[in-house]
Enzyme design. Structure first.
Site, PDB file in Angstrom:
ATOM      1  N   VAL A  61     -20.936  32.182  -2.360  1.00 26.54           N
ATOM      2  CA  VAL A  61     -21.338  31.179  -1.361  1.00 26.54           C
ATOM      3  C   VAL A  61     -20.387  31.298  -0.161  1.00 26.54           C
ATOM      4  CG1 VAL A  61     -21.368  28.679  -0.931  1.00 26.54           C
ATOM      5  CG2 VAL A  61     -22.366  29.594  -3.038  1.00 26.54           C
TER       6      VAL A  61
ATOM      7  N   GLY B 151     -12.631  17.302   9.271  1.00 26.98           N
ATOM      8  CA  GLY B 151     -12.126  16.344   8.288  1.00 26.98           C
ATOM      9  C   GLY B 151     -12.421  14.929   8.749  1.00 26.98           C
TER      10      GLY B 151
ATOM     11  N   PRO C 137     -17.922  27.946   6.373  1.00 32.84           N
ATOM     12  CA  PRO C 137     -17.300  28.198   7.684  1.00 32.84           C
ATOM     13  C   PRO C 137     -15.775  28.056   7.576  1.00 32.84           C
ATOM     14  CG  PRO C 137     -19.157  26.678   7.893  1.00 32.84           C
ATOM     15  CD  PRO C 137     -18.894  26.835   6.417  1.00 32.84           C
ATOM     16  N   ALA C 138     -15.054  28.888   8.293  1.00 34.23           N
ATOM     17  CA  ALA C 138     -13.584  28.882   8.185  1.00 34.23           C
ATOM     18  C   ALA C 138     -12.968  27.610   8.764  1.00 34.23           C
ATOM     19  CB  ALA C 138     -13.020  30.108   8.894  1.00 34.23           C
ATOM     20  N   LEU C 139     -13.703  26.905   9.630  1.00 37.20           N
ATOM     21  CA  LEU C 139     -13.223  25.618  10.146  1.00 37.20           C
ATOM     22  C   LEU C 139     -14.268  24.552   9.867  1.00 37.20           C
ATOM     23  CD1 LEU C 139     -11.826  26.473  13.707  1.00 37.20           C
ATOM     24  CD2 LEU C 139     -10.493  25.793  11.699  1.00 37.20           C
ATOM     25  N   GLY C 140     -13.784  23.374   9.477  1.00 33.71           N
ATOM     26  CA  GLY C 140     -14.687  22.246   9.269  1.00 33.71           C
ATOM     27  C   GLY C 140     -14.083  20.999   9.868  1.00 33.71           C
TER      28      GLY C 140
ATOM     29  N   TYR D 229     -12.690   8.180   0.660  1.00 36.78           N
ATOM     30  CA  TYR D 229     -12.554   7.897   2.095  1.00 36.78           C
ATOM     31  C   TYR D 229     -13.518   6.769   2.510  1.00 36.78           C
ATOM     32  CZ  TYR D 229     -10.283  12.521   2.397  1.00 36.78           C
ATOM     33  OH  TYR D 229      -9.471  13.620   2.217  1.00 36.78           O
TER      34      TYR D 229
HETATM   35  N1  LIG Z   1      -7.277  16.490  -0.342  1.00 35.58           N
HETATM   36  C1  LIG Z   1      -6.400  15.627   0.134  1.00 35.58           C
HETATM   37  O1  LIG Z   1      -5.613  15.035  -0.614  1.00 35.58           O
HETATM   38  C2  LIG Z   1      -6.368  15.379   1.610  1.00 35.58           C
HETATM   39  C3  LIG Z   1      -5.313  14.652   2.185  1.00 35.58           C
HETATM   40  C4  LIG Z   1      -5.317  14.472   3.570  1.00 35.58           C
HETATM   41  C5  LIG Z   1      -6.349  15.001   4.350  1.00 35.58           C
HETATM   42  N2  LIG Z   1      -7.376  15.691   3.743  1.00 35.58           N
HETATM   43  C6  LIG Z   1      -8.509  16.269   4.531  1.00 35.58           C
HETATM   44  O2  LIG Z   1      -7.974  17.050   5.592  1.00 35.58           O
HETATM   45  C7  LIG Z   1      -8.461  16.565   6.837  1.00 35.58           C
HETATM   46  C8  LIG Z   1      -7.470  16.796   7.944  1.00 35.58           C
HETATM   47  O3  LIG Z   1      -6.193  16.307   7.612  1.00 35.58           O
HETATM   48  P1  LIG Z   1      -5.511  15.071   8.357  1.00 35.58           P
HETATM   49  O4  LIG Z   1      -6.547  14.155   8.863  1.00 35.58           O
HETATM   50  O5  LIG Z   1      -4.515  14.554   7.405  1.00 35.58           O
HETATM   51  O6  LIG Z   1      -4.665  15.725   9.538  1.00 35.58           O
HETATM   52  P2  LIG Z   1      -4.959  16.718  10.753  1.00 35.58           P
HETATM   53  O7  LIG Z   1      -6.364  17.108  10.802  1.00 35.58           O
HETATM   54  O8  LIG Z   1      -3.913  17.756  10.692  1.00 35.58           O
HETATM   55  O9  LIG Z   1      -4.600  15.764  12.015  1.00 35.58           O
HETATM   56  C9  LIG Z   1      -5.409  14.677  12.331  1.00 35.58           C
HETATM   57  C10 LIG Z   1      -4.697  13.861  13.407  1.00 35.58           C
HETATM   58  O10 LIG Z   1      -4.527  14.656  14.571  1.00 35.58           O
HETATM   59  C11 LIG Z   1      -5.168  14.063  15.703  1.00 35.58           C
HETATM   60  N3  LIG Z   1      -5.753  15.205  16.413  1.00 35.58           N
HETATM   61  C12 LIG Z   1      -6.862  15.898  16.082  1.00 35.58           C
HETATM   62  N4  LIG Z   1      -7.047  16.935  16.903  1.00 35.58           N
HETATM   63  C13 LIG Z   1      -6.023  16.907  17.782  1.00 35.58           C
HETATM   64  C14 LIG Z   1      -5.677  17.716  18.880  1.00 35.58           C
HETATM   65  N5  LIG Z   1      -6.408  18.778  19.217  1.00 35.58           N
HETATM   66  N6  LIG Z   1      -4.555  17.386  19.580  1.00 35.58           N
HETATM   67  C15 LIG Z   1      -3.808  16.314  19.255  1.00 35.58           C
HETATM   68  N7  LIG Z   1      -4.087  15.505  18.204  1.00 35.58           N
HETATM   69  C16 LIG Z   1      -5.200  15.796  17.483  1.00 35.58           C
HETATM   70  C17 LIG Z   1      -6.166  13.102  15.111  1.00 35.58           C
HETATM   71  O11 LIG Z   1      -6.383  11.998  15.961  1.00 35.58           O
HETATM   72  P3  LIG Z   1      -7.815  11.753  16.710  1.00 35.58           P
HETATM   73  O12 LIG Z   1      -8.837  11.490  15.641  1.00 35.58           O
HETATM   74  O13 LIG Z   1      -7.538  10.550  17.557  1.00 35.58           O
HETATM   75  O14 LIG Z   1      -8.094  12.989  17.509  1.00 35.58           O
HETATM   76  C18 LIG Z   1      -5.442  12.644  13.844  1.00 35.58           C
HETATM   77  O15 LIG Z   1      -4.499  11.634  14.130  1.00 35.58           O
HETATM   78  C19 LIG Z   1      -8.732  15.092   6.532  1.00 35.58           C
HETATM   79  O16 LIG Z   1      -9.539  14.464   7.510  1.00 35.58           O
HETATM   80  C20 LIG Z   1      -9.379  15.205   5.174  1.00 35.58           C
HETATM   81  O17 LIG Z   1     -10.720  15.642   5.309  1.00 35.58           O
HETATM   82  C21 LIG Z   1      -7.374  15.889   2.401  1.00 35.58           C
END
Ligand SMILES: NC(=O)c1ccc[n+]([C@@H]2O[C@H](COP(=O)([O-])OP(=O)(O)OC[C@H]3O[C@@H](n4cnc5c(N)ncnc54)[C@H](OP(=O)(O)O)[C@@H]3O)[C@@H](O)[C@H]2O)c1
Length: 299
Positions: free
Chosen positions: A14, A22, A17-20, A52
């Site tokens: 399967v 969150g 995409p390399a980017l999704g 979530y």
């Molecule tokens: N499996 C797990 O235990 C686990 C734990 C944590 C996260 N995750 C998954 O991973 C995804 C991403 O991780 P994350 O949300 O922790 O952190 P991240 O994607 O590394 O960073 C998100 C933060 O960065 C800001 N941001 C986004 N794009 C930006 C840019 N180009 N420039 C400056 N700031 C930017 C966002 O704010 P704005 O929304 O205001 O842009 C948000 O505050 C999550 O949404 C989730 O799907 C999984």
């Protein structure tokens, strides 16, 4: 706009995409809009989780986009309260019901829950049965450390397709990435631009944001790019799938636009050298029902 993100082939053939996009901490009232914006910008993968509490809004965003269901790769996670063979199959029904879909592309266990690894293994066997029934196209895990992977692989039949783990320049988990590679598991980076190093309300005042890191900023300036784009390109160049979160349309677009420049080997190495060894998220060993349990409502 059409999707042009590179694809990664999982161990069962399967492709993802390399980017999704969150959606952790995306408020429910902003999630449908963020998903719709992302799909219009060219994203074809969304990563959510039962815990979530915004799966319904992810489904709404998909429908609003007008794209066909099979054009978008949907990933979600089973929370620890629904672990166990008998509980995990109904957990699929809850998630699929809220997303408004018949099949889920990738369903993963959110945490290893080492205090009840027996239940974790049973939950994974539940995922295997959903895979056999064609309800999910791929199955996997999240936050599994090498010893958890070893135990899981020894006690089950289907090698996870992905292990979603914290990976950003300040915490790289290379031993986990190596274990993933050894088993044929794709490393999926959460907090790929270091969100956990700067999002409000987490950690102490002494945190340093990866977005403000001088090395990353210097590389970004050299290429006329942003720190987030440099970090995402670093993940792709090292073979990881990444799921940056944003609810802001400009940043959603920025995070997908990472193909028009190249990082030199010494730039990749300079980012590798930023590892601090400090984990941002909870230690997977510490996840227990008593402390982290949360009831997941029916669809
Ligand atoms: N499996 C797990 O235990 C686990 C734990 C944590 C996260 N995750 C998954 O991973 C995804 C991403 O991780 P994350 O949300 O922790 O952190 P991240 O994607 O590394 O960073 C998100 C933060 O960065 C800001 N941001 C986004 N794009 C930006 C840019 N180009 N420039 C400056 N700031 C930017 C966002 O704010 P704005 O929304 O205001 O842009 C948000 O505050 C999550 O949404 C989730 O799907 C999984």
């Amino acid at each position: 706009m059409t999707a042009n993100t590179p694809q990664i082939t999982l161990n069962n053939g399967v492709t993802i995409p390399a980017l999704g996009l969150g959606v952790f901490q995306s408020p429910p009232e902003e999630t449908a809009g963020a998903v719709e914006t992302a799909l219009h910008a060219g994203y074809r993968h969304v990563d959510t989780a039962a815990a979530y509490f915004n799966e319904r809004e992810v489904g709404e965003g998909l429908r609003r986009s007008g794209l066909d269901r099979d054009e978008v790769f949907l990933e979600t996670k089973v929370w620890i309260n629904d672990y166990g063979y008998e509980a995990t199959r109904p957990a699929f029904d809850k998630s699929a019901g809220k997303l408004g879909v018949e099949t889920i592309d990738l369903l993963i266990l959110h945490q290893p829950m080492p205090s009840r690894f027996d239940l974790t293994v049973q939950a994974y066997k539940g995922l295997e049965s959903l895979l056999a029934d064609g309800k999910v196209r791929a199955i996997g895990v999240s936050n599994f450390m090498p010893e958890h992977l070893m135990r899981l692989v020894a006690e089950t039949d289907v090698v996870p397709a992905v292990n979603q783990i914290e990976v950003h320049p300040y915490f790289q988990q290379t031993a986990v990435q190596d274990a993933n590679t050894k088993h044929g598991i794709v490393s999926q980076a959460w907090s790929p631009i270091g969100g956990i190093t700067f999002y409000p309300g987490w950690g102490g005042d002494d945190r340093r944001s990866t977005l403000d890191d001088p090395t990353i900023r210097e590389i970004a300036e050299r290429h006329g790019r942003t720190p987030a784009q440099v970090m995402l390109r670093w993940h792709l160049d090292q073979g990881r799938q990444a799921i940056p979160k944003s609810t802001n349309p400009a940043r959603i677009a920025e995070n997908l636009d990472v193909l028009g420049f190249e990082l030199a080997a010494e730039e990749l190495a300079a980012i590798d050298a930023l590892h601090t060894g400090v984990r941002g998220g909870p230690d997977p060993e510490s996840i227990t029902l008593a402390e982290h349990g949360a009831e997941i409502p029916e669809a």
